[in-house]
Motif scaffolding. Structure first.
Motif: not given
Length: 451
Positions: A406-415
């Motif tokens: 897996k990848i590090v918990d690093a989600e990019v989201v709409t604000t």
């Protein structure tokens, strides 16, 4: 004269060559000390038990004998069977000719089982987890699957489910099949033995601790008497000599599984916790400075891995929550009331990083191509919609990633939320686009006449 000159030049060159040689050896030794923990093993790996971050590895992908570390898979399937109701802790097991004969072989780690005896699953499990009892392991396998051969099919199926690589399970114990009284699973040869690379062993331990952490309630027991107060009583001393009160004790250790056969050598999957942080170490075929395998060698190697994990790594915040990338603070919105939407990291991005190496990491924004096309998203868009993730890149030196890929918990989201534009604005926009495109086409055509 020429011969004399050449002779003196040769004499003068010798010390210079020796000095250069020593300098080169010193350089190589320094490089080795930076890249290796000076452990004498055929394979090793160290991971963070919480995140699965790989902190160190050495020849971690070579398939090797795993001996009784096999029993971690047997334990996993046992806990799963109890959870599913296939077996119960108090269920009685009736001894078979197979388990009776194996249990009487005192060359192997065993608690003797009576030919006409019956034992609870809990009793058998404690003998497995503490004393690595082989006949007790087979008894659990038979209780779950009806036969060890069917149980081995379950083991290999679960290994595939976990995504283990280069594994081969031929029995439930980790013994060489030649030790099983001629009653080993028939699908495999007399000399077969279970194999797996250190990375797969670590992944197996990772799943066991993640999903059934109660295994540690038993693996941490240093000494216990099997069937205390009966004629069958036998003292069980845990083969994990790093437990408190035993000869190689180490602060914080509470599991997990040793393994020793002539084929596999001295192996160990150990786990320890300090200051709320747990690590898992795997060493395979550990030897001393004379190249001889021993209990001490495997525990010394494990100690070095533990010390490295606890002393050299710290959880580091690499990006704060709400971080926005300078080159991509927003995404264009199609058919929305707003023409763009802001994006940012959902949570702080934290990871175990070797002390002093936090500046070695750079961050890259990776957008979800299924959702974001040509830098645009389509309305309606809810606040908190995941539009991508942050990729961490180490500029220098190895980064071993995570044990489960897996990848590090690093989600990019709409604000923020962007609603879909109403019928009229969409219609007017479409008309505007039509005339704009028509105008561009016509002016292009007219210009073409004069070119």
């Amino acid at each position: 004269m020429e011969k004399v000159t050449q002779r003196w030049l040769a004499i003068l060159m010798v010390p210079m060559i020796l000095l250069m040689s020593f300098g080169m050896q010193g350089s190589v030794a320094a490089e080795e000390s930076e890249s290796s923990l000076d452990i004498r093993v055929n394979g090793a790996i160290l991971i963070d038990a919480d995140s699965g971050k790989v902190l160190y590895e050495e020849n971690a992908d070579k398939p090797l004998g795993i001996a009784s570390m096999t029993k971690m898979m047997t334990e996993y399937l046992m806990f799963e069977a109890i959870e599913d109701g296939t077996i119960t802790w108090d269920q009685e097991y009736k001894v078979t000719e197979y388990t009776y004969k194996v249990s009487q072989d005192r060359r192997l780690s065993n608690v003797p089982l009576r030919r006409d005896g019956s034992y609870t699953i809990r009793e058998l499990y404690e003998a497995v987890a503490i004393y690595s009892a082989n006949a007790a392991t087979i008894a659990i396998a038979e209780s779950i699957a009806g036969s060890e051969e069917e149980f081995v099919n379950l083991m290999n199926k679960k290994a595939e489910e976990f995504g283990l690589t280069d594994y081969k399970f031929v029995n439930s114990t980790g013994l060489n099949n030649s030790d099983l009284q001629g009653m080993h699973p028939s699908a495999f040869g007399e000399k077969d033995e279970n194999v797996m690379p250190a990375r797969s062993v670590a992944k197996l331990a990772y799943h066991l601790l993640k999903e059934f952490p109660e295994v540690l309630d038993t693996t941490k027991i240093a000494k216990k008497t099997f069937r205390e107060g009966t004629d069958d009583a036998i003292d069980m001393v845990n083969w994990n000599f790093m437990l408190p009160g035993l000869v190689y004790e180490y602060e914080g250790i509470d599991g997990l599984k040793t393994g020793t056969t002539e084929f596999a050598g001295h192996c160990f999957t150990g786990t320890a916790v300090r200051d709320g942080r747990r690590v898992i170490a795997v060493v395979m075929n550990a030897v001393d400075d004379k190249g001889v395998g021993s209990y001490e060698a495997r525990f010394d190697a494990t100690r070095k891995l533990f010390d490295y994990g606890f002393k050299e790594f710290s959880e580091t915040e690499l990006l704060k929550a709400g971080h926005q990338f300078k080159k991509q603070k927003t995404l264009a919105v199609i058919k929305g009331k707003e023409k763009k939407v802001a994006i940012a990291t959902k949570k702080p991005i934290k990871m175990l990083v070797r002390n002093g190496e936090d500046q070695d990491y750079t961050t890259e924004l990776v957008l979800d191509e299924k959702l974001v096309k040509n830098g645009q998203v389509q309305a309606p868009i809810k606040k908190g919609t995941v539009v991508g993730h942050v990729k961490l890149v180490k500029k220098e030196g190895p980064d071993y990633g995570f044990i489960d890929g897996k990848i590090v918990d690093a989600e990019v989201v709409t604000t923020e939320e962007v609603k879909k534009a109403g019928w009229l604005p969409l219609t007017m926009g479409a008309i505007g686009n039509f005339f704009s495109n028509a105008w561009n086409s016509s002016t292009g055509f007219v210009k073409g006449l004069f070119n």
